[in-house]
Design a protein around this motif. Structure first.
Motif, PDB file in Angstrom:
ATOM      1  N   LEU A 116       0.825  -1.188   0.000  1.00 39.30           N
ATOM      2  CA  LEU A 116       0.000   0.000   0.000  1.00 39.30           C
ATOM      3  C   LEU A 116       0.867   1.248   0.000  1.00 39.30           C
ATOM      4  N   LEU A 117       0.612   2.146  -0.931  1.00 36.33           N
ATOM      5  CA  LEU A 117       1.369   3.392  -1.008  1.00 36.33           C
ATOM      6  C   LEU A 117       0.509   4.546  -0.525  1.00 36.33           C
ATOM      7  N   ARG A 118       1.118   5.448   0.218  1.00 34.77           N
ATOM      8  CA  ARG A 118       0.435   6.688   0.559  1.00 34.77           C
ATOM      9  C   ARG A 118       1.461   7.810   0.470  1.00 34.77           C
ATOM     10  N   GLY A 119       1.159   8.831  -0.326  1.00 37.21           N
ATOM     11  CA  GLY A 119       2.080   9.952  -0.475  1.00 37.21           C
ATOM     12  C   GLY A 119       3.469   9.549  -0.944  1.00 37.21           C
ATOM     13  N   GLY A 120       3.550   8.543  -1.810  1.00 34.48           N
ATOM     14  CA  GLY A 120       4.839   8.140  -2.362  1.00 34.48           C
ATOM     15  C   GLY A 120       5.647   7.226  -1.469  1.00 34.48           C
ATOM     16  N   GLU A 121       5.055   6.791  -0.355  1.00 32.28           N
ATOM     17  CA  GLU A 121       5.768   5.904   0.558  1.00 32.28           C
ATOM     18  C   GLU A 121       5.003   4.606   0.741  1.00 32.28           C
ATOM     19  N   THR A 122       5.754   3.529   0.946  1.00 31.81           N
ATOM     20  CA  THR A 122       5.100   2.270   1.243  1.00 31.81           C
ATOM     21  C   THR A 122       4.713   2.268   2.721  1.00 31.81           C
ATOM     22  N   VAL A 123       3.422   2.117   3.000  1.00 25.89           N
ATOM     23  CA  VAL A 123       2.998   2.149   4.396  1.00 25.89           C
ATOM     24  C   VAL A 123       2.600   0.776   4.903  1.00 25.89           C
ATOM     25  N   LEU A 124       2.447  -0.174   3.988  1.00 23.69           N
ATOM     26  CA  LEU A 124       2.003  -1.497   4.423  1.00 23.69           C
ATOM     27  C   LEU A 124       2.386  -2.496   3.345  1.00 23.69           C
ATOM     28  N   SER A 125       2.836  -3.668   3.740  1.00 19.84           N
ATOM     29  CA  SER A 125       3.153  -4.705   2.770  1.00 19.84           C
ATOM     30  C   SER A 125       3.008  -6.037   3.488  1.00 19.84           C
ATOM     31  N   GLN A 126       1.974  -6.792   3.173  1.00 21.40           N
ATOM     32  CA  GLN A 126       1.772  -8.068   3.852  1.00 21.40           C
ATOM     33  C   GLN A 126       0.798  -8.965   3.112  1.00 21.40           C
ATOM     34  N   PRO A 127       0.729 -10.248   3.533  1.00 23.40           N
ATOM     35  CA  PRO A 127      -0.210 -11.158   2.878  1.00 23.40           C
ATOM     36  C   PRO A 127      -1.645 -10.690   3.086  1.00 23.40           C
ATOM     37  N   LEU A 128      -2.460 -10.881   2.066  1.00 24.54           N
ATOM     38  CA  LEU A 128      -3.842 -10.419   2.148  1.00 24.54           C
ATOM     39  C   LEU A 128      -4.660 -11.235   3.134  1.00 24.54           C
ATOM     40  N   ALA A 129      -4.239 -12.485   3.336  1.00 21.47           N
ATOM     41  CA  ALA A 129      -4.992 -13.357   4.229  1.00 21.47           C
ATOM     42  C   ALA A 129      -5.106 -12.747   5.622  1.00 21.47           C
ATOM     43  N   ASP A 130      -4.115 -11.926   5.996  1.00 18.43           N
ATOM     44  CA  ASP A 130      -4.136 -11.335   7.335  1.00 18.43           C
ATOM     45  C   ASP A 130      -5.035 -10.109   7.432  1.00 18.43           C
ATOM     46  N   LEU A 131      -5.592  -9.686   6.308  1.00 19.36           N
ATOM     47  CA  LEU A 131      -6.346  -8.437   6.309  1.00 19.36           C
ATOM     48  C   LEU A 131      -7.763  -8.681   5.830  1.00 19.36           C
ATOM     49  N   ASN A 132      -8.697  -7.841   6.252  1.00 23.09           N
ATOM     50  CA  ASN A 132     -10.007  -7.870   5.624  1.00 23.09           C
ATOM     51  C   ASN A 132     -10.228  -6.544   4.894  1.00 23.09           C
ATOM     52  N   VAL A 133     -11.320  -6.496   4.135  1.00 22.70           N
ATOM     53  CA  VAL A 133     -11.584  -5.337   3.289  1.00 22.70           C
ATOM     54  C   VAL A 133     -11.590  -4.047   4.108  1.00 22.70           C
ATOM     55  N   ARG A 134     -12.134  -4.149   5.305  1.00 22.62           N
ATOM     56  CA  ARG A 134     -12.250  -2.977   6.146  1.00 22.62           C
ATOM     57  C   ARG A 134     -10.866  -2.461   6.581  1.00 22.62           C
ATOM     58  N   ASP A 135      -9.992  -3.411   6.948  1.00 17.52           N
ATOM     59  CA  ASP A 135      -8.627  -3.025   7.318  1.00 17.52           C
ATOM     60  C   ASP A 135      -7.948  -2.290   6.175  1.00 17.52           C
ATOM     61  N   LEU A 136      -8.121  -2.854   4.969  1.00 18.55           N
ATOM     62  CA  LEU A 136      -7.473  -2.272   3.795  1.00 18.55           C
ATOM     63  C   LEU A 136      -7.956  -0.855   3.550  1.00 18.55           C
ATOM     64  N   ALA A 137      -9.270  -0.687   3.561  1.00 21.65           N
ATOM     65  CA  ALA A 137      -9.842   0.632   3.316  1.00 21.65           C
ATOM     66  C   ALA A 137      -9.341   1.614   4.350  1.00 21.65           C
ATOM     67  N   GLN A 138      -9.230   1.127   5.564  1.00 19.93           N
ATOM     68  CA  GLN A 138      -8.772   1.993   6.653  1.00 19.93           C
ATOM     69  C   GLN A 138      -7.308   2.401   6.449  1.00 19.93           C
ATOM     70  N   ALA A 139      -6.481   1.415   6.068  1.00 17.04           N
ATOM     71  CA  ALA A 139      -5.074   1.712   5.835  1.00 17.04           C
ATOM     72  C   ALA A 139      -4.917   2.683   4.671  1.00 17.04           C
ATOM     73  N   LEU A 140      -5.781   2.508   3.690  1.00 21.14           N
ATOM     74  CA  LEU A 140      -5.715   3.328   2.482  1.00 21.14           C
ATOM     75  C   LEU A 140      -6.046   4.778   2.780  1.00 21.14           C
ATOM     76  N   LEU A 141      -7.086   4.982   3.536  1.00 23.16           N
ATOM     77  CA  LEU A 141      -7.557   6.337   3.800  1.00 23.16           C
ATOM     78  C   LEU A 141      -6.865   6.950   5.003  1.00 23.16           C
ATOM     79  N   GLY A 142      -6.305   6.102   5.836  1.00 23.35           N
ATOM     80  CA  GLY A 142      -5.706   6.612   7.065  1.00 23.35           C
ATOM     81  C   GLY A 142      -6.742   6.836   8.145  1.00 23.35           C
ATOM     82  N   THR A 143      -8.014   6.627   7.830  1.00 23.82           N
ATOM     83  CA  THR A 143      -9.075   6.755   8.841  1.00 23.82           C
ATOM     84  C   THR A 143     -10.068   5.622   8.642  1.00 23.82           C
ATOM     85  N   ASP A 144     -11.064   5.539   9.499  1.00 29.58           N
ATOM     86  CA  ASP A 144     -12.109   4.537   9.331  1.00 29.58           C
ATOM     87  C   ASP A 144     -12.891   4.804   8.061  1.00 29.58           C
TER      88      ASP A 144
END
Lengths: 485, 286
Positions: free
Chosen positions: A209-237
């Protein structure tokens, strides 16, 4: 096994810092999702990997060895292919010519042999297409498929797909996913860029996952759900889904009565205060309907009644007909009013006093920028804005002449979560303020989320849905030509 | 065939051949997406080199080689500005024409001052020149239709970005296209001196480079049609000479117009509407 590693990649374009410290670790035979909002640096990062741009700093490792990728030619030699977001085929060439472009096998190849070789490749990947067809006549989905087959014919082992599903209908998306799954089985590594969480979670193995030109997250998808991803992407809920406009449909704003044009035969009524959602798979008459509503095409028969002209349009192909990339925001906004100065408050305020034209125009543009939350200044070139901001510019243009009816065709195609939400809110606000919105979209979720009413377009005809709460399954069936019962 | 009609035929070919050469070169350059309106200037430089080297060495072959080298050099200047510096091709082409006119004029006056006024260049075998044209023309057709190089060249002219993304060195291909165009314009200029006229005169190309440009455009980028166009132009010019010689009561200005009008008419009626290369004269920064 490690296939490719990008370490601390940095890249500046003038004053913008596109990549700050981007990392990507790709294992052999995996589908790796690359996520990020518009402008987060996804496209820049894959361009580095494909040798289209050279990083200012950072390291590239191929199979654990430091490497340099100097040009697209070099990348292809190293087994890396990029399928671009926009078609990079030669429109005037045939399928076969495009497929063999850049191929370095045989110097002499007669057109008939070329067609034969192309046909072989197409068949190998289950893509039945006449090699003599000119590419400009193909649908976007077919062009994309052709680009993928071309990449595969180059014997690559790493395929980068830049937002491949943004231009596809649901059934085409499924087809693409099946193809990618099959390629993964054959040992291909894939980098998959998309904004759609559902696709990513059903297809990909790992995510970066990139935010502002930086990698902020890199991991197997199995450990994440859609909600986690959206949250990481936006930086908020992630915010709750939107609702249709609260206003009740009022008087008639637009009526199409037995309208007939090539590939189209329909009637519809659009009322003030509502969003009428028209769902349907691409190629069922959306193009012709858009052209008729935009006044670019005259219907053969039938009546088009408009309570109060003009009509505001958010074109389906915004890069072609939404704005002029080489002109500034101010110029783009002024252009849309050149033909009808009397209906346009923006035009009046901007052009009323000739000697102050540019200042006035800029001031009017700044007002539009504030109102529509566009990130950019009046003098920025429209082509330099991100996709979301370009679409907001189109909204500003469309609403600049105070239209009652706003027609939006795939308004959030290719936009990230945040811009998508802002845009849908603009449509809702227009309806709630007494306007009427015709939302023509191939994205069923979008249609269901904000429409007051839904109709389905299939082979140029509309099927209205009577029940207040139409089910997804029923609409899906209608989109494919079923009865829906 | 009697002597008169043979002479007529030769006149036709003499007018058509330089046009044909120049048009072939321009065709290849335009297929690579480069519009070089400096054909006229490159022809002129070729003619100048052919005359002076021909007079100095008395060898047709050496004269032709130097004519080609001279206009290739000029086309390399054009390529440098257009491809490397990404300058406007129309402006550069116009500059090329002006430069060529000035340089050849000045040098010719300087050199001719030391020469006998009646010095003529050696004469080439017309059949040979026509044979070379035929070979080059067929070669280009084969190249464009059936080879990787031809496909690459056309792709660069149609969409430089798409070609680049397929690993094609766009700038190199365009360089090659321009230099080939220069070589052909050099041959055109050389045949003007070594076969058509036997001397050099300031500005002797007299708009032929522009006629070649028009042949490419209205010939729909097809070698066959371009050749027909060049022949029609030759025919009309020869006819016009003959009509003037016969002393008809037609203002000679009208007769001079004939080749242009007739060629345009024929090419327009011959062709369905053809689209040129989509990326013609568009800059490539990649």
């Amino acid at each position: 096994m490690q296939h490719v590693e990008l370490r601390n990649i940095e890249k500046r374009f003038g004053s913008t810092h596109a990549l700050r410290s981007a990392n990507l670790e790709l294992r052999r035979g995996e589908i790796h999702a690359l996520l990020g909002e518009n402008g987060a640096g996804k496209t820049s990062l894959v361009r580095v990997l494909f040798g289209m741009i050279q990083p200012d700093a950072g390291e590239i490792l191929l199979d654990g060895m430091p490497a340099q990728i100097e040009s697209p030619a070099d990348a292809l030699d190293k087994g890396i292919a990029l399928v671009h977001q926009h078609s990079l085929l030669v429109p005037a060439f045939t399928v076969a010519e495009n497929l063999l472009l850049g191929d370095r096998d045989a110097f002499f190849l007669s057109p008939s042999k070329r067609d034969q070789r192309a046909a072989d490749w197409l068949e190998r990947y289950g893509f039945y297409l006449d090699p003599k067809t000119r590419v400009e006549t193909l649908s976007v989905a077919k062009q994309q498929r052709l680009m993928i087959v071309r990449a595969l014919s180059r014997q690559v082992n790493l395929l980068i797909l830049d937002e491949p599903t943004a231009v596809l209908a649901p059934s085409e998306v499924e087809e693409l996913m099946r193809l990618l799954d099959r390629l993964r089985g054959e040992g291909m590594s894939v980098v998959f860029i998309s904004h759609k969480m559902e696709e990513i979670s059903s297809l990909c193995d790992r995510v970066t996952l990139l935010r502002g030109g930086e990698t902020v997250l890199s991991q197997p998808l199995a450990d994440l759900n859609v909600r986690d991803l959206a949250q990481a992407l936006l930086g908020t809920d992630p915010p709750p889904p939107l609702q249709p406009p609260r206003s009740t449909p009022g008087e008639l704003a637009l009526r199409l009565d037995d309208l007939r044009a090539p590939g189209l035969q329909l009637s519809l009524e659009l009322r003030r205060g509502e969003i009428l959602g028209i769902a349907g798979i691409d190629g069922n008459g959306q193009d012709v309907l858009e052209e008729i509503l935009a006044g670019l095409c005259v219907p053969e028969k039938g009546r088009l009644e408009l309570a109060a002209p003009p009509v505001g349009i958010l074109p389906g192909d915004r890069e072609r007909s939404g704005f002029i990339a080489e002109l500034s925001l101010a110029e783009n906004l002024a252009l849309s009013h050149a033909a009808e100065p009397h209906n346009s408050p923006l035009y009046r305020s901007a052009l009323g006093m000739h000697w102050l034209l540019s200042q006035k125009l800029e001031r009017a543009t700044r007002a539009a920028i504030t109102r529509h939350q566009i990130k950019g200044s009046a003098r920025d070139l429209a082509g330099d804005l991100s996709g979301g901001n370009q679409q907001k510019l189109c909204v500003a243009r469309a609403l600049g002449s105070n239209p009652q009816v706003l027609v939006a065709i795939n308004p959030t195609r290719g936009l990230d979560l945040k811009s998508t939400r802002e845009l849908r809110n603009e449509l809702r606000a227009h309806a709630e303020a007494g306007g009427a919105v015709l939302l023509i979209s191939t994205d069923l979720d979008e249609v269901l989320e904000i429409s007051t009413r839904v109709e389905v377009l299939f082979r140029g005809a509309l099927s209205p849905l009577d029940s207040a709460e139409p089910s997804r399954e029923r609409i899906g069936a209608l989109m494919l030509g079923g009865t829906g019962s | 065939m009697d002597g008169l009609s043979l002479a007529f035929l030769i006149t036709v070919l003499r007018v058509a051949l330089p046009l044909g050469y120049a048009a072939l070169g321009e065709l290849v350059a335009e297929r690579a997406g480069v519009l070089n309106i400096g054909v006229e200037g490159m022809m002129l430089v070729g003619a100048f080199a052919a005359y002076h080297i021909g007079v100095a060495t008395d060898s047709v072959l050496i004269a032709m080689v130097f004519a080609i080298l001279a206009s290739v050099l000029l086309s390399a200047c054009f390529a440098f500005f257009v491809i490397v510096r990404v300058a406007d091709p129309i402006v550069c082409g116009a500059a090329l024409n002006i430069l060529a006119l000035g340089v050849t004029g000045t040098l010719h006056r300087t050199l001719a001052g030391r020469m006998n006024a009646a010095t003529v260049a050696p004469q080439a075998d017309g059949m040979m020149l026509i044979l070379i044209f035929a070979l080059v023309a067929i070669g280009i057709v084969v190249l464009l239709r059936t080879t990787r190089a031809g496909l690459t060249l056309r792709a660069v002219g149609e969409s430089a970005q798409a070609a680049y993304a397929q690993g094609i060195p766009v700038k190199k291909v365009r360089w090659n296209g321009i230099l080939f165009g220069g070589a052909m314009a050099g041959l055109a200029g050389a045949s003007l001196v070594l076969w058509v006229s036997d001397t050099f005169v300031e500005g002797m190309t007299n708009g032929r480079g522009f006629v070649a440009l028009v042949l490419v455009l209205f010939g729909g980028y097809r070698v066959g049609r371009m050749t027909v166009g060049a022949l029609v132009f030759g025919l009309a010019t020869a006819l016009q000479f003959r009509l003037q010689a016969l002393g008809f009561e037609i203002p000679y200005d009208l007769l001079l117009m004939l080749p242009y009008v007739l060629t345009l008419a024929v090419l327009v009626f011959l062709g369905d509407r053809v689209k040129g290369p989509a990326d013609l004269a568009r800059p490539f920064y990649g």
